[in-house]
Design an enzyme around this catalytic site. Structure first.
Site, PDB file in Angstrom:
ATOM      1  N   HIS A  37      17.492 -14.544 -24.913  1.00 60.02           N
ATOM      2  CA  HIS A  37      18.735 -13.775 -24.979  1.00 60.02           C
ATOM      3  C   HIS A  37      19.089 -13.339 -23.555  1.00 60.02           C
ATOM      4  CE1 HIS A  37      21.263 -10.241 -25.816  1.00 60.02           C
ATOM      5  NE2 HIS A  37      21.408 -10.698 -27.054  1.00 60.02           N
ATOM      6  N   GLN A  54      13.908  -9.358 -32.316  1.00 60.06           N
ATOM      7  CA  GLN A  54      14.085 -10.057 -33.598  1.00 60.06           C
ATOM      8  C   GLN A  54      12.779 -10.191 -34.386  1.00 60.06           C
ATOM      9  OE1 GLN A  54      16.958 -10.692 -34.803  1.00 60.06           O
ATOM     10  NE2 GLN A  54      18.298 -10.637 -33.005  1.00 60.06           N
ATOM     11  N   CYS A  77      24.671 -14.784 -27.025  1.00 58.74           N
ATOM     12  CA  CYS A  77      24.067 -14.332 -25.748  1.00 58.74           C
ATOM     13  C   CYS A  77      22.947 -15.260 -25.325  1.00 58.74           C
ATOM     14  CB  CYS A  77      23.575 -12.891 -25.840  1.00 58.74           C
ATOM     15  SG  CYS A  77      24.847 -11.728 -26.288  1.00 58.74           S
ATOM     16  N   LYS A  92      18.371  -2.849 -35.133  1.00 56.20           N
ATOM     17  CA  LYS A  92      18.149  -4.111 -35.851  1.00 56.20           C
ATOM     18  C   LYS A  92      17.098  -3.962 -36.947  1.00 56.20           C
ATOM     19  CE  LYS A  92      19.117  -6.971 -31.772  1.00 56.20           C
ATOM     20  NZ  LYS A  92      20.461  -7.497 -31.993  1.00 56.20           N
ATOM     21  N   ASP A 140       9.887  -9.660 -25.686  1.00 54.19           N
ATOM     22  CA  ASP A 140      11.133  -9.162 -26.267  1.00 54.19           C
ATOM     23  C   ASP A 140      11.002  -9.271 -27.787  1.00 54.19           C
ATOM     24  OD1 ASP A 140      13.630  -8.917 -27.393  1.00 54.19           O
ATOM     25  OD2 ASP A 140      14.629 -10.329 -26.047  1.00 54.19           O
TER      26      ASP A 140
HETATM   27  N1  7TS Z   1      16.770  -9.789 -27.278  1.00 58.37           N
HETATM   28  C1  7TS Z   1      16.997 -10.452 -28.421  1.00 58.37           C
HETATM   29  C2  7TS Z   1      16.037 -11.513 -28.854  1.00 58.37           C
HETATM   30  C3  7TS Z   1      18.119 -10.117 -29.180  1.00 58.37           C
HETATM   31  O1  7TS Z   1      18.342 -10.774 -30.316  1.00 58.37           O
HETATM   32  C4  7TS Z   1      18.996  -9.098 -28.741  1.00 58.37           C
HETATM   33  C5  7TS Z   1      20.252  -8.763 -29.487  1.00 58.37           C
HETATM   34  C6  7TS Z   1      18.696  -8.426 -27.557  1.00 58.37           C
HETATM   35  C7  7TS Z   1      17.572  -8.806 -26.849  1.00 58.37           C
HETATM   36  C8  7TS Z   1      19.513  -7.288 -27.054  1.00 58.37           C
HETATM   37  O2  7TS Z   1      19.380  -6.194 -27.892  1.00 58.37           O
HETATM   38  P1  7TS Z   1      20.243  -4.858 -27.679  1.00 58.37           P
HETATM   39  O3  7TS Z   1      19.901  -4.003 -28.834  1.00 58.37           O
HETATM   40  O4  7TS Z   1      19.848  -4.281 -26.366  1.00 58.37           O
HETATM   41  O5  7TS Z   1      21.675  -5.305 -27.675  1.00 58.37           O
HETATM   42  N2  7TS Z   1      20.781  -9.845 -30.220  1.00 58.37           N
HETATM   43  C9  7TS Z   1      22.000  -9.930 -30.764  1.00 58.37           C
HETATM   44  C10 7TS Z   1      22.390 -11.047 -31.488  1.00 58.37           C
HETATM   45  O6  7TS Z   1      21.688 -12.033 -31.680  1.00 58.37           O
HETATM   46  N3  7TS Z   1      23.645 -10.845 -31.946  1.00 58.37           N
HETATM   47  O7  7TS Z   1      24.064  -9.641 -31.529  1.00 58.37           O
HETATM   48  C11 7TS Z   1      23.046  -9.069 -30.797  1.00 58.37           C
END
Ligand code: 7TS
Length: 408
Positions: free
Chosen positions: A121, A201, A362, A224, A198
């Site tokens: 990501h 997910q 992303c 999430k 990371d």
């Molecule tokens: N890393 C992964 C693997 C992610 O899926 C996401 C967000 C992030 C980092 C960033 O997370 P945040 O909470 O700091 O925004 N992924 C997604 C997605 O797949 N669709 O919308 C956000």
């Protein structure tokens, strides 16, 4: 079976969109919030709201107890050795930036290598690009195979004595599969490097034990996994956090302040400058209690089952291309309907009550690997049902029919 009554906990799901029951399949972007979390936040604001770590008054100590109690909940959830290994941040992006700006800039020198994959990501890519540029270090990519994954053999080749940091997602937000982070942690340590995982997910879907995985940093977002937005976690091994410098300076994080210099509190508090995300942390604690009340093993099984069911149904639809390996998806499937732009597909699905994500997720480098600019993605969570999948499949078939006359 255990999840049969769970939807009652999620009032938002009980609505119609364009005349259809809402089918929410955008859980990898963010999940819905159960009453248990909503009510905990309401209770905090109605009864206990105060700033933490300062007032001696009753509300102040209640808020502090709740905030620090949430840290203990997170530490137990991850099987961390101590709650001092849990830093509250704004989310995954902020946590990764904290490690990159503090740890990585301190340890990386010219010629050092940061080992990464092209499936990451952007939040687990751009911070490392910045470090590499600033420190004249090298971003070294583990080559991707055709299906978007990498092999542990290629990871082993990439990690050498020049490696200072290995960073990878535990579960990919496009492929839905898990990377071999435990083996990668061992490889990193063999060469004196650290591993940053990371977990945005993975944490919502599987039981994560940071000690068993052996990771040095583990990162995730509350939103999430049924928690509020604006709260996330950086887990770090105590001995590493102790050596790291804060990157934000101000109130809350200090020990002694003089006119020209200051000293900091110990970790984790030195990393939480300013009034912290009190309600967010408490809400995250409530979300973890909620998920643990069901059981992460039950959730994992459910999410995998629904994903498998959706994939089997999608295989029956001609012109659907799915990305990533055939098996092992933890809760999402990324796909395209031939000749239909994913944004058009998502718009038509929405008109049938079905919420999915369309775009590059992303993950532009991974999209380029697949030779596409965008895909659609359906992602599942504990409140989704086979009926949801059926409505999604029906809508997908309708969409195909809708575009058929003009395109196919
Ligand atoms: N890393 C992964 C693997 C992610 O899926 C996401 C967000 C992030 C980092 C960033 O997370 P945040 O909470 O700091 O925004 N992924 C997604 C997605 O797949 N669709 O919308 C956000």
């Amino acid at each position: 079976m255990e999840l049969i009554n769970i939807r009652k906990q999620f009032p938002i799901l009980n609505q119609q969109i364009h005349g259809y029951p809402l089918v929410y399949l955008d859980n990898a972007a963010t999940t819905q919030k159960p009453l248990q979390v909503i009510e905990r936040l309401q209770q905090y604001y109605e009864q206990d709201n105060a700033n933490v770590h300062r007032g001696v008054h009753t509300l102040g100590s209640r808020a502090t107890d709740a905030y620090e109690g949430a840290r203990r909940i997170v530490a137990n959830f991850l099987n961390a050795k101590s709650e001092k290994e849990v830093i509250f941040t704004r989310g995954t992006t902020t946590s990764i930036n904290l490690v990159a700006s503090s740890y990585a800039r301190a340890v990386c020198k010219e010629g050092d290598e940061i080992v990464i994959s092209a499936m990451e990501h952007h939040s687990n890519l751009l911070p490392w690009q910045q470090v590499a540029k600033a420190m004249k270090a090298k971003l070294k990519y583990i080559p991707l195979q055709q299906d978007g994954t990498f092999s542990i053999e290629d990871a082993e080749k990439a990690i050498t004595s020049r490696t200072k940091i290995v960073t990878v997602s535990h579960v990919s937000n496009v492929l839905g599969i898990a990377n071999p982070v435990k083996q990668m942690a061992a490889l990193a340590h063999k060469h004196g490097a650290v591993i940053v995982v990371d977990g945005a997910q993975s944490v919502p879907h599987i039981k994560v034990d940071v000690q068993d995985l052996g990771c040095d940093f583990y990162i995730f977002s509350g939103h999430k996994m049924c928690g509020p937005t604006g709260i996330g976690v950086l887990y770090g091994k105590k001995q590493i956090l102790e050596k790291m410098e804060p990157i934000e300076f101000g109130g809350e994080m200090i020990d002694h302040v003089g006119l020209h210099d200051a000293t900091w509190k110990e970790s984790p508090w030195k990393f939480e400058g300013g009034t912290p995300i009190i309600a967010g942390a408490i809400g995250l604690g409530a979300a973890i209690d909620f998920l643990e009340g069901i059981g992460l093993d039950v959730i994992e099984k459910h999410d995998k089952h629904l994903t498998g069911y959706a994939v089997e149904r999608m295989k029956q639809i001609e012109d659907v291309t799915m990305y990533g390996p055939e098996d092992g998806r933890f809760g999402l499937v990324t796909f395209n309907l031939d000749k239909v732009h994913p944004h058009d597909l998502a718009t038509v699905l929405d008109s049938n009550g079905v919420a999915i994500r369309a775009g590059h997720h992303c993950c532009q480098p991974l999209m380029r690997h697949f030779g596409v600019s965008a895909t659609a993605r359906a992602s599942f969570y504990l409140y989704n049902t086979e009926e949801d999948v059926d409505q999604f499949i029906l809508a997908l078939e309708k969409t195909k029919g809708f575009f058929k006359e003009s395109i196919f």
